[in-house]
Each structure stands twice: as structure tokens, then as C-alpha cells.
Design a protein around this motif. Structure first.
Motif, PDB file in Angstrom:
ATOM      1  N   PRO A  87      -9.734  18.743  -2.298  1.00 46.62           N
ATOM      2  CA  PRO A  87      -8.885  18.282  -1.189  1.00 46.62           C
ATOM      3  C   PRO A  87      -7.882  17.244  -1.671  1.00 46.62           C
ATOM      4  O   PRO A  87      -8.182  16.430  -2.548  1.00 46.62           O
ATOM      5  CB  PRO A  87      -9.901  17.653  -0.227  1.00 46.62           C
ATOM      6  N   VAL A  88      -6.696  17.294  -1.100  1.00 51.99           N
ATOM      7  CA  VAL A  88      -5.665  16.330  -1.468  1.00 51.99           C
ATOM      8  C   VAL A  88      -6.128  14.938  -1.071  1.00 51.99           C
ATOM      9  O   VAL A  88      -6.657  14.728   0.024  1.00 51.99           O
ATOM     10  CB  VAL A  88      -4.328  16.656  -0.775  1.00 51.99           C
ATOM     11  N   SER A  89      -5.957  13.990  -1.979  1.00 52.76           N
ATOM     12  CA  SER A  89      -6.418  12.628  -1.716  1.00 52.76           C
ATOM     13  C   SER A  89      -5.691  12.018  -0.528  1.00 52.76           C
ATOM     14  O   SER A  89      -4.473  12.130  -0.401  1.00 52.76           O
ATOM     15  CB  SER A  89      -6.187  11.759  -2.954  1.00 52.76           C
ATOM     16  N   CYS A  90      -6.461  11.386   0.347  1.00 42.87           N
ATOM     17  CA  CYS A  90      -5.861  10.724   1.509  1.00 42.87           C
ATOM     18  C   CYS A  90      -6.914   9.876   2.205  1.00 42.87           C
ATOM     19  O   CYS A  90      -8.113   9.960   1.904  1.00 42.87           O
ATOM     20  CB  CYS A  90      -5.300  11.749   2.496  1.00 42.87           C
ATOM     21  N   TYR A  91      -6.457   9.051   3.140  1.00 48.19           N
ATOM     22  CA  TYR A  91      -7.370   8.305   4.014  1.00 48.19           C
ATOM     23  C   TYR A  91      -7.594   9.140   5.268  1.00 48.19           C
ATOM     24  O   TYR A  91      -6.657   9.717   5.823  1.00 48.19           O
ATOM     25  CB  TYR A  91      -6.792   6.938   4.369  1.00 48.19           C
ATOM     26  N   GLN A  92      -8.853   9.222   5.690  1.00 49.77           N
ATOM     27  CA  GLN A  92      -9.189  10.024   6.851  1.00 49.77           C
ATOM     28  C   GLN A  92     -10.057   9.229   7.821  1.00 49.77           C
ATOM     29  O   GLN A  92     -10.842   8.367   7.428  1.00 49.77           O
ATOM     30  CB  GLN A  92      -9.935  11.295   6.431  1.00 49.77           C
ATOM     31  N   HIS A 123      -5.945   8.620  14.389  1.00 51.60           N
ATOM     32  CA  HIS A 123      -5.555   9.696  13.477  1.00 51.60           C
ATOM     33  C   HIS A 123      -4.532   9.129  12.495  1.00 51.60           C
ATOM     34  O   HIS A 123      -3.749   8.242  12.847  1.00 51.60           O
ATOM     35  CB  HIS A 123      -4.950  10.876  14.242  1.00 51.60           C
ATOM     36  N   ILE A 124      -4.557   9.636  11.275  1.00 55.13           N
ATOM     37  CA  ILE A 124      -3.646   9.141  10.238  1.00 55.13           C
ATOM     38  C   ILE A 124      -2.719  10.271   9.805  1.00 55.13           C
ATOM     39  O   ILE A 124      -3.166  11.364   9.434  1.00 55.13           O
ATOM     40  CB  ILE A 124      -4.430   8.612   9.025  1.00 55.13           C
ATOM     41  N   ASP A 125      -1.425  10.011   9.852  1.00 53.60           N
ATOM     42  CA  ASP A 125      -0.416  10.975   9.432  1.00 53.60           C
ATOM     43  C   ASP A 125      -0.296  10.920   7.904  1.00 53.60           C
ATOM     44  O   ASP A 125       0.190   9.923   7.353  1.00 53.60           O
ATOM     45  CB  ASP A 125       0.934  10.631  10.072  1.00 53.60           C
ATOM     46  N   PRO A 126      -0.743  11.980   7.202  1.00 52.66           N
ATOM     47  CA  PRO A 126      -0.713  11.942   5.726  1.00 52.66           C
ATOM     48  C   PRO A 126       0.695  11.850   5.155  1.00 52.66           C
ATOM     49  O   PRO A 126       0.875  11.407   4.013  1.00 52.66           O
ATOM     50  CB  PRO A 126      -1.384  13.270   5.341  1.00 52.66           C
ATOM     51  N   ASN A 127       1.693  12.246   5.919  1.00 47.67           N
ATOM     52  CA  ASN A 127       3.072  12.170   5.435  1.00 47.67           C
ATOM     53  C   ASN A 127       3.620  10.747   5.452  1.00 47.67           C
ATOM     54  O   ASN A 127       4.593  10.441   4.758  1.00 47.67           O
ATOM     55  CB  ASN A 127       3.972  13.083   6.280  1.00 47.67           C
ATOM     56  N   LYS A 128       3.002   9.898   6.264  1.00 49.04           N
ATOM     57  CA  LYS A 128       3.439   8.498   6.339  1.00 49.04           C
ATOM     58  C   LYS A 128       2.525   7.558   5.556  1.00 49.04           C
ATOM     59  O   LYS A 128       2.949   6.482   5.134  1.00 49.04           O
ATOM     60  CB  LYS A 128       3.482   8.042   7.801  1.00 49.04           C
ATOM     61  N   CYS A 129       1.276   7.972   5.384  1.00 54.41           N
ATOM     62  CA  CYS A 129       0.286   7.107   4.728  1.00 54.41           C
ATOM     63  C   CYS A 129       0.654   6.852   3.272  1.00 54.41           C
ATOM     64  O   CYS A 129       0.988   7.780   2.526  1.00 54.41           O
ATOM     65  CB  CYS A 129      -1.092   7.765   4.804  1.00 54.41           C
ATOM     66  N   ILE A 130       0.580   5.600   2.848  1.00 55.03           N
ATOM     67  CA  ILE A 130       0.854   5.228   1.462  1.00 55.03           C
ATOM     68  C   ILE A 130      -0.432   4.846   0.725  1.00 55.03           C
ATOM     69  O   ILE A 130      -0.402   4.316  -0.382  1.00 55.03           O
ATOM     70  CB  ILE A 130       1.871   4.067   1.379  1.00 55.03           C
ATOM     71  N   GLU A 131      -1.564   5.100   1.377  1.00 52.76           N
ATOM     72  CA  GLU A 131      -2.890   4.873   0.778  1.00 52.76           C
ATOM     73  C   GLU A 131      -3.109   3.427   0.350  1.00 52.76           C
ATOM     74  O   GLU A 131      -3.713   3.159  -0.687  1.00 52.76           O
ATOM     75  CB  GLU A 131      -3.107   5.820  -0.402  1.00 52.76           C
TER      76      GLU A 131
END
Length: 480
Positions: A87-92, A123-131
Motif C-alpha cells: 500500500p502507498v505510504s500515508c496517514y490513515q 478523514h485524511i485527503d492523501p493528495n493534501k497530506c504531507i505526512e
């Protein structure tokens, strides 16, 4: 029977062993046909979706065991078809979110990536999240987690990224060749290139001492590796492979400590040069601090230079736990002295390819260095050795070491040094947690007992660093 931490490590070992066996038997042309069928005999797959994919990946492993892509200067390469679309790394946000009204996560996010549904669940938008992780740090229910790929999590210098196919790629400009990703990937997609074939060629050409002699320079961390045999038995096995002599890299460590103590007293502030991954990290991430890097060669290169001064036509193969050493010997200042690097994983495969029963061999002796040279293998050992070298040379200097156990601690120390806020005058930098005993090329990767290295060092405790220096100087007083 060999014991491995994971099936990935066992697979890597089997490929290395069989490539070495084919090389010794002059059957290299059959590697790509024989070994994949040995690893994945079929008809049913045991590791992947189909037997054809298993064999295709095994063939790529064979390629890396034979030196990999010659055009790629990096030591670590990724087998594309082995990278299994993690899975692509991200905050969930997990189900633990209670839909609270405080919305601390929203307030903490600097990019407006957090929103809420009708139930007030986040909910977290992965396109905006900078981790950045700020939302996770303020959530009172620990409902926000970071899902990072194992390779990305292992890489502390952020040299791994994903392409549009979700395949891992390594940024050669950032990579320090530490090999952390190699061990941590559950699918074994990142692999360090092996140069065993060079080592085998040297050993075979030297048979009968007709062309040149081959020396092995062995890292002191060898004492924590071969659990099924004694160190002396492993040394005997190496000589049966064809090595003329086996020398402790710890002897070079004594030399480094001796000269590094002088350089530190002269310059006032110094960072160590023993760990090639640490040196590479400074050069790529903190280039303004390069002036503080010790001018000394690493223990490997230092003792190799000494050996070649006495036997100019010889070949020198370093054996240790470090994948970054394979990159170090490409450096112009090291290239003349070390001809090849093998990890302990590769040494085990070489020995087993000749079907030696190491546990039944007689013990040879490995006794070239002092206690202080041997403890370089664990975090803090270099700083202790420099302190001893200052004492033995009667150098008046108030040593204030900063011992960094792993690249994250190195990063913090270098940041402070760059801002003149460190308060110390010597940084001992080790990229691997625990020091060399935590290297990616070790036979086992669990927590290491540093006291084991100290016990090994105590076997030579009657020796001082100056005793080693007398040997390398031929008992002549060094010119000041």
C-alpha cells in the motif's frame, strides 16, 4: 543445519551458495537455467502466484549474485517483479476515531488535509497530506496511524520512493548503501549486489601461490556471527577456500584510533570516518560539515594499505557485516588497497558451496589486534579507543564524544553541530543500530549483545594500541 531469521534471507543464501558452487565448478553459463529450477522446483508455487513468477524472480536474484547491473553504481538494486505493490505510504484514520468535537487533528494539520463526515469521523485527503504526523500526535485516541512501506520505514535517509506502478525505486544521490531496506522488505525486493565471483576468481588464480596471494581482512564482528562454529574454525575454513592469510580489521582500527586521536587534538572537532554510510550521509545531507570528517581511512582500508605495502601484488578481500563497504572500495582513496568486499552472508555461502563442515574443522588463530581495536564493532567502541590512544600518546585533550547509535542519532548530532549547539568535540557515527554488529550483511539480525564483543576484545586485553603501532612501524620510532 543453517538457521535464518526469515525465508527471504534463506532464499538469498541459497542463490548465493549455488552461484558460488557453479563458479567453483566452471558452470556459470548454467546458472540462469539451473538455479531458478532449484529454488522453485514446481509444479506448484510456494512463494508467489505462479511457478513462472517464482523462477523469473530467482533469475533476477542470480543476476544480482553475479554482480548486478554494471551501469548502476549503487550497491542496492530493486527487483521490480519482486516488489509486491505494498500500500502507498500515508496517514490513515482507523475505526478508533470517536468523532469528537475537539477536532485537534484538523487544527494541527498545516495543509487542511483533515475533513469530517456526517458522523464527525475524520478523514485524511492523501493528495493534501504531507505526512508530517501532527494530526496523529494530537489525537487523544491514537486513532490516526502511519502506514509506511517496510522499505521506506527502514530507510532513514528517505532515499526510497514509489513510481506510478507502486514499485520501489532508490535515489542514488541520497542512498548511503546501508542495506537496511534489504533486510526489512518482506518480499526481498531490494538486494545488495554480490561480488563473490571476483573473490572466487582471485582465490582460484592464486592456487599454489603462482600468481599472487589473497589476504582476508575480517571485521571483529565475526565473533557474533557463526553460532554453529568457533571463530578459529571459520578461519580454518577460509584458508581451505584458498586465503593465504586472515588478518583482523581490528588491527587497522588500532591504527585509526592512534591517528584519529592526533587529528582530533589538532583540529578540535572531528567526525569519525570508519562507517562509510555515515560518511556518505554527511557528504549528501550535511555537505558544509565535510571539513570535520576525519582524514583517516577506515580500519578496512588502513590495514589493507599496510598489507599492500609489504606485499604489493597481493589481493585483499574484506569480510564483514557491511553492505556499504562494497561502495566504499569504489572511492578513489580506497580503490588501490581493497580489491573485493564480502558480507558474512556471502562468506557463509562460499564456505557451504565447497561442502565444508565448519564445526568439525580444527581451530586456527586470529590474533592481530588490541582490545580497543576489536571493540570498534560495537557502538561506543571507537570513542573508547580514541580516548585510550590519547592516553597512550600523552596527548592533553579533553575528549567529549557524542556516540551515535544509528542514523537517526547521527542526524540529530550533525544538526546540532551545524548550529554550533552540540557541546561535544567528537562524533562517533554508526549508521547501523548497535554499530557494525547490526550491519545488513550479518547472518542474524536480532538484538545483539554488545558485551560479546567486549569479551572477544578481552582475549587480547594484554595488548595496547601502541603494541599494534610497533608492529606496523617495524619497531621503529615514528617520525613526528
Amino acid at each position: 543445519m543453517r538457521i535464518f531469521d526469515t525465508n527471504v534471507q534463506k532464499l538469498k543464501y541459497e542463490v548465493l551458495r549455488e552461484v558460488a558452487r557453479h563458479a567453483f565448478e566452471d558452470r556459470l553459463q548454467d546458472c540462469y537455467l539451473d538455479i531458478p529450477k532449484t529454488i522453485a522446483p514446481g509444479p506448484e508455487p510456494t512463494m508467489r502466484c505462479c511457478i513462472y513468477k517464482e523462477r523469473a524472480i530467482a533469475a533476477e536474484r542470480v543476476k544480482l549474485a553475479m554482480g548486478g547491473d554494471k551501469k548502476n553504481p549503487n550497491i542496492v538494486e530493486v527487483i521490480d517483479i519482486a516488489c509486491d505493490e505494498c500500500p502507498v505510504s500515508c496517514y490513515q484514520v482507523t475505526d478508533s476515531c470517536r468523532g469528537c468535537i475537539a477536532h485537534r487533528c484538523e487544527a494541527a494539520c498545516p495543509r487542511g488535509a483533515v475533513s469530517f463526515d456526517k458522523s464527525q469521523k475524520a478523514h485524511i485527503d492523501p493528495n493534501k497530506c504531507i505526512e508530517c504526523g501532527r494530526c496523529a500526535s494530537v489525537c487523544p485516541y491514537s486513532a490516526i496511524i502511519s502506514r509506511k512501506r517496510p522499505c521506506e520505514l527502514a530507510c532513514k535517509v528517505k532515499a526510497i520512493h514509489m513510481d506510478e506502478r507502486k514499485i520501489a525505486h532508490i535515489d542514488n544521490e541520497k542512498c548511503t548503501n546501508c542495506g537496511a531496506c534489504v533486510y526489512q522488505c518482506p518480499f526481498g525486493a531490494p538486494v545488495d549486489k554480490s561480488f563473490m565471483l571476483d573473490a572466487i576468481r582471485f582465490l582460484r588464480e592464486s592456487e599454489g601461490n603462482s600468481k599472487y596471494r589473497v589476504y582476508a581482512v575480517v571485521a571483529p564482528s565475526i565473533t557474533s556471527q557463526f553460532r554453529y562454529a568457533k571463530v578459529g574454525q571459520v578461519i580454518t575454513a577460509m584458508k581451505k577456500l584458498g586465503f593465504f592469510s586472515v588478518v583482523e580489521a581490528a588491527m587497522g582500527a588500532d591504527m585509526v584510533a592512534w591517528y584519529e586521536a592526533r587529528e582530533l587534538a589538532e583540529k578540535g572537532v572531528l567526525t569519525s570516518s570508519c562507517c562509510p554510510a555515515f560518511v556518505r550521509y554527511i557528504e549528501t545531507q550535511f555537505p558544509k560539515l565535510k571539513e570535520h570528517i576525519s582524514s583517516n581511512l577506515s580500519p578496512m582500508a588502513m590495514i589493507a594499505r599496510y598489507i599492500k605495502s609489504t606485499d604489493p601484488d597481493c589481493k585483499i578481500i574484506f569480510v564483514g557485516p557491511c553492505t556499504a563497504k562494497k561502495a566504499e572500495i569504489q572511492r578513489e582513496e580506497v580503490k588501490p588497497y581493497v580489491d573485493c568486499v564480502l558480507t558474512f552472508e556471502e562468506l557463509q555461502a562460499l564456505i557451504d558451496s565447497r561442502d565444508f563442515d565448519v564445526s568439525q574443522l580444527e581451530e586456527d588463530v586470529l590474533d592481530n589486534a588490541s582490545y580497543f581495536g576489536r571493540i570498534f564493532a560495537r557502538s561506543g567502541g571507537l570513542a573508547d579507543a580514541v580516548k585510550q590512544a590519547l592516553t597512550e600518546q600523552n596527548i592533553e585533550f579533553d575528549l567529549k564524544p557524542e556516540v551515535c547509535d544509528g542514523i537517526e542519532q547521527c542526524r540529530m548530532a550533525l544538526l546540532k553541530l551545524s548550529k554550533n549547539a552540540l557541546g561535544k568535540n567528537f562524533i562517533e557515527g554508526m549508521a547501523c543500530v548497535g554499530g557494525c554488529i547490526g550491519g545488513a550483511g550479518c547472518l542474524t539480525h536480532g538484538p545483539k549483545d554488545k558485551s560479546e564483543i567486549d569479551r572477544y576484545g578481552m582475549e587480547a586485553f594484554e595488548k595496547r594500541i601502541s603494541d599494534t603501532m610497533k608492529v606496523v612501524r617495524g619497531d621503529r620510532k615514528e617520525e613526528e
